[in-house]
Design a protein around this motif. Structure first.
Motif, PDB file in Angstrom:
ATOM      1  N   ILE A  31      -2.847   7.465  -0.224  1.00 46.92           N
ATOM      2  CA  ILE A  31      -3.499   6.189   0.069  1.00 46.92           C
ATOM      3  C   ILE A  31      -3.697   6.104   1.574  1.00 46.92           C
ATOM      4  O   ILE A  31      -2.753   6.344   2.350  1.00 46.92           O
ATOM      5  CB  ILE A  31      -2.662   4.999  -0.433  1.00 46.92           C
ATOM      6  N   ILE A  32      -4.910   5.798   1.982  1.00 51.38           N
ATOM      7  CA  ILE A  32      -5.233   5.724   3.409  1.00 51.38           C
ATOM      8  C   ILE A  32      -5.564   4.281   3.742  1.00 51.38           C
ATOM      9  O   ILE A  32      -6.396   3.657   3.079  1.00 51.38           O
ATOM     10  CB  ILE A  32      -6.432   6.634   3.749  1.00 51.38           C
ATOM     11  N   ASN A  33      -4.918   3.766   4.770  1.00 54.09           N
ATOM     12  CA  ASN A  33      -5.235   2.422   5.258  1.00 54.09           C
ATOM     13  C   ASN A  33      -5.860   2.547   6.638  1.00 54.09           C
ATOM     14  O   ASN A  33      -5.230   3.060   7.560  1.00 54.09           O
ATOM     15  CB  ASN A  33      -3.966   1.564   5.330  1.00 54.09           C
ATOM     16  N   GLN A  55      -9.951  -3.396   8.097  1.00 52.27           N
ATOM     17  CA  GLN A  55      -9.048  -2.479   7.396  1.00 52.27           C
ATOM     18  C   GLN A  55      -9.401  -2.399   5.911  1.00 52.27           C
ATOM     19  O   GLN A  55      -9.676  -3.402   5.261  1.00 52.27           O
ATOM     20  CB  GLN A  55      -7.599  -2.921   7.545  1.00 52.27           C
ATOM     21  N   HIS A  56      -9.406  -1.173   5.403  1.00 49.18           N
ATOM     22  CA  HIS A  56      -9.658  -0.929   3.984  1.00 49.18           C
ATOM     23  C   HIS A  56      -8.550  -0.035   3.440  1.00 49.18           C
ATOM     24  O   HIS A  56      -7.977   0.775   4.165  1.00 49.18           O
ATOM     25  CB  HIS A  56     -11.006  -0.223   3.777  1.00 49.18           C
ATOM     26  N   THR A  57      -8.268  -0.160   2.181  1.00 44.91           N
ATOM     27  CA  THR A  57      -7.353   0.751   1.491  1.00 44.91           C
ATOM     28  C   THR A  57      -8.199   1.743   0.708  1.00 44.91           C
ATOM     29  O   THR A  57      -8.916   1.371  -0.216  1.00 44.91           O
ATOM     30  CB  THR A  57      -6.421  -0.015   0.540  1.00 44.91           C
ATOM     31  N   TYR A  70     -11.221  10.358   2.801  1.00 44.43           N
ATOM     32  CA  TYR A  70     -10.204  10.671   1.796  1.00 44.43           C
ATOM     33  C   TYR A  70     -10.029  12.177   1.622  1.00 44.43           C
ATOM     34  O   TYR A  70      -8.903  12.682   1.668  1.00 44.43           O
ATOM     35  CB  TYR A  70     -10.575  10.038   0.451  1.00 44.43           C
ATOM     36  N   THR A 102      -8.493   4.925  -1.702  1.00 43.06           N
ATOM     37  CA  THR A 102      -7.688   5.579  -2.742  1.00 43.06           C
ATOM     38  C   THR A 102      -8.422   6.718  -3.441  1.00 43.06           C
ATOM     39  O   THR A 102      -7.863   7.348  -4.328  1.00 43.06           O
ATOM     40  CB  THR A 102      -7.270   4.545  -3.801  1.00 43.06           C
TER      41      THR A 102
END
Length: 302
Positions: free
Chosen positions: A299-301, A120-122, A155, A124
């Motif tokens: 913000i995408i997780n 998992q990455h955040t 993104y 931005t």
């Protein structure tokens, strides 16, 4: 003793116990026998209890590799012998027989590049995570396929690069990604400064030495999703569903040139004019122009 001297006189002259000599002789015999290993019986049993000679098993193996089973390694050939000829046999023996017949498949070389599982990455901003995958469509009536390899920025949803052609090799994909990096002005001087993650599945193009070498040279972080988990590549999978519905199903590709024209036409529409609900109803290109630096509260997780 080898020259015929009696054991008793020799051990007495050396001032050693005679039992010690026999003890060493016994151990020597055991050691020599242990190095010889178990004798090869020369046959295997069928499930009915009948003995099948190794020569007959070798014939079974040669018949197999000359037919459809020629793609099998020794483990699958073991299963073949059990299934088709009802033999009670283990992979070790099949390996030995295949080695004797020189029909072992060449062993795959392990890649020197590490396999990194997707995590998992955040996300931005743009150019933090690209997902890459391959799709194909058919050329009407020819039995041939047109391949499409696409890279999407998760993104801004832009298709940052794509390749279409009658085949799809690792070299085609890396050339496509090289162009995408140039267009977006991405260049990393060292691995420590790398920020872009390339996420793929485990297709042969992506596990190849060429693809691993490309990512290492460009200082890209390549991660692969576990098998049977397409949801971890959801953005590129979603795009391929969209292009299937809005392009592939609308047109019949009579030839490769027509397929290329329709794909190029759709890519231009998708990136520059197609409204995207999750991008404030902007096109991906317009969203990228306005918010690529992360100045949008998105913000995408994943």
């Amino acid at each position: 003793m080898k020259d015929g001297f009696p054991v008793t006189r020799t051990t007495r002259a050396l001032n050693v116990e005679r039992s010690l000599y026999y003890y060493h002789q016994k151990n020597k015999q055991v050691t020599e026998e242990s190095f010889q290993g178990r004798p090869v019986p020369g046959f295997s049993l069928a499930q009915t209890g009948i003995k099948i000679s190794d020569e007959q098993i070798e014939e079974f193996l040669m018949e197999a590799v000359e037919g459809e089973e020629g793609i099998y390694g020794y483990r699958k050939l073991t299963n073949y012998l059990k299934d088709q000829h009802k033999l009670v046999i283990n992979p070790k023996k099949v390996y030995r027989l295949c080695e004797k017949l020189n029909i072992l498949l060449p062993q795959r070389r392990k890649s020197k590049y590490p396999r990194r599982l997707a995590k998992q990455h955040t996300i931005t901003a743009s150019n933090q995570l690209w997902q890459v995958d391959i799709k194909y469509g058919s050329i009407e009536g020819s039995g041939r396929f047109v391949f499409l390899a696409s890279a999407i920025d998760v993104y801004d949803r832009c298709i940052v690069g794509y390749y279409r052609g009658p085949e799809c090799k690792a070299t085609n994909i890396t050339k496509m990604l090289q162009g995408a990096l140039l267009r977006r002005g991405i260049h990393y001087e060292s691995e420590t400064s790398s920020k872009l993650i390339i996420r793929t599945d485990n297709g042969p193009q992506f596990v190849s030495e060429h693809f691993g070498r490309f990512c290492e040279h460009q200082h890209l972080y390549h991660e692969r999703i576990p098998s049977k988990s397409p949801d971890l590549n959801a953005y590129i999978e979603s795009f391929h569903s969209v292009i299937e519905r809005e392009c592939y199903q609308r047109y019949r590709f009579e030839c490769f040139e027509e397929a290329y024209y329709r794909i190029d036409e759709y890519m231009d529409f998708y990136n520059n004019r197609r409204y995207h609900g999750s991008l404030k109803y902007l096109s991906p290109a317009k969203f990228y122009k306005l918010y690529s630096k992360g100045n949008c509260p998105q913000i995408i997780n994943l």
